[in-house]
Design an enzyme around this catalytic site. Sequence first.
Site, PDB file in Angstrom:
ATOM      1  CG  HIS A 131      65.222 -31.404  28.467  1.00 55.66           C
ATOM      2  ND1 HIS A 131      63.952 -30.928  28.239  1.00 55.66           N
ATOM      3  CD2 HIS A 131      66.018 -30.313  28.506  1.00 55.66           C
ATOM      4  CE1 HIS A 131      63.977 -29.610  28.125  1.00 55.66           C
ATOM      5  NE2 HIS A 131      65.219 -29.206  28.302  1.00 55.66           N
TER       6      HIS A 131
ATOM      7  CB  CYS B 186      62.613 -20.364  24.633  1.00 59.94           C
ATOM      8  SG  CYS B 186      63.582 -21.872  24.519  1.00 59.94           S
TER       9      CYS B 186
END
Length: 653
Positions: free
Chosen positions: A67, A173
């Site tokens: 992305h 994350c």
Amino acid sequence: MQLRNMTHPNLVLFDVEAHTKEQVIKQLISELNKEGYLESEQEFLKAVLEREEISPTGLERGLAIPHGKSTSVKKAAFAVARLNTPLAGWESIDPTNQVQLVFLIAIPESEADSTHLKVLSTLSTNLMKDGYLEGLMAAETPEAFMNRLDEEKVNEPAADQTFTKTVVAVTACATGIAHTYMAAEALEKAGRELGVRVVVEKQGASGIEDELSADLIKEADAVIFATDISPKNKERFAGKPYVQTRVAEPLRKGKDMVQNALNNPDGVVEKGEADDMSSPASSGGGFFKDAVQAVMTGISYMIPVIVAAGLMMGIAKLGAMPFGLVNELGDPQYATHSNELFVILHHLDKFGALIFKFMYPIFAAFVAYSLADRVGLVAGFIGGAFAGGLHHTFWGIEEGIPSGFLGALFLGLAAGYIARFLNQKIQLNKNFQAMKPMFLIPAISVLSIFFLNFYLVDPMFGGLNVLLRNWIESAQGTGDVVLASIIASATAFDLGGPINKAAGAIAIGLAADEVYPLTARVLAIVIPPIGLGLATVIDKFVVGRRVFPADLRVAGNTSLLLGFIAISEGAIPFMLRNPLITIPINIIGAILGASTAVLLGAVQWLPLPAIWGWPLVENLWAYLLGLVVGAGFIAFANIFVRFSLEKRKERNA
């Protein structure tokens, strides 16, 4: 969010033939451009590849979700590629992952913290549902694929399902996106299958989502921290048994983690000492593993500082080039020059040098943070300031030699371990608990860093830097070549991996201390990808036949291009395919090229290995000759070795 509204049948591609990650991404970007979602393919490609450098976008079960956020994206959308042949070279959280289904998400910069995260969280959560992925892979037409994007959940708990235990969890994350949500879904799913209620708080890029209430935490039997960064507000979980692991683990071992949290926890978050839990990078791995992972954490936070400093100085020196002032730009006369442009360029150059001064404080602060969480930050930062020689500046010690990278490494680790020890051992009445993190730990840890630096680090590592500088200055070329060979070999070894990054940190530290330039480092970044790419182009002219398979020939074109823009990862497919051939040749080629350039007088002080940094090199002809020697060796060595192996295979057939 309805995912089907974010794409179009023309953006769903089946039976795609691709041999590299870059091929897939470029093909999907091309389709997005054809449908009018992009203003510039190249700009968006750059954004996606930059995102690829941060952390893996390959997941598991054949999935990848690259992305990018860019001003070149007109409207948020995603494109899909279902590959004929799975790709094994796509870096993934599951090392065995072979990518077959790719979602490329394009987001306008203005929607970076809204649409971006909604699409990623919805998509990544859906992909964890039972049967969801299988449905997408079985779709026979793009329309059928789109219809299945928003299918109802298939693994929701039954309305009458009862739970005997409750586990709360935090997932996070490094980039706070896909892995955060997928880990959360995996834990909740594992809990349902075990009959355990699992409630997850996501600490993503946009902050805390689904925040756990105080009542729920009080009710919980255990807590799971599945994070790649230190979870926020850990003090809420005081008294709870906990398990701590990396964010990718629930995708593979969700049930084991839930059971371990209840029956075999890593420990208990002690009252008043919640902050003593180390970050996930330093949990349960022993002293050496803790230290190594803490250093890598510090390096990751230090890199943006280095980039910013290099860019500021690079812009200043490039601007000064037409006037022949690159080397004279630092002269104080240009601070008050009649030409306003010279004044700006002078201060911009000085600004870059100022940013470099904060490289060590940031590095050491986050080394300590990795080990001790927030209570280690202050002492780590102060230790890094000592390592950068800021105390010499403020104390007026003109001849002071900073301890540099080694000092920052030692003091950062010391600050982390001291702060963690104090946090664990100091016990106070609950009425005085606030004194510990706000007064006692900072005071004792900072004082400890002062004495360590005064009596040990400055004399030892500062002295070592003096010896190293004197050795390089007196070596008359021999010392230069030895050091160039060491830095070049480590840089070329794993193409952007941990050894490469460690070598880069040392090389940049030496350059920042004006001990040794970055010539060997920057050459060793570009030589392997250029050399391997060149080999795929000229092999048929050298030995009269192709010695690379079709997929590596395609990868070679990409590697050649990426080499010129200083992205060494373009050569990774070659390394993965034939590591015993590629790695030694890469190392030897980098050593030959760097040594040639250094011996002939090439000098590059700035961390700008890409082609646009070449005009800033002193004795550019020597630099380019070194590049030709190194890349040429890699190209010809690969061709002849592979040709020999092919001939041997034919003889044995």
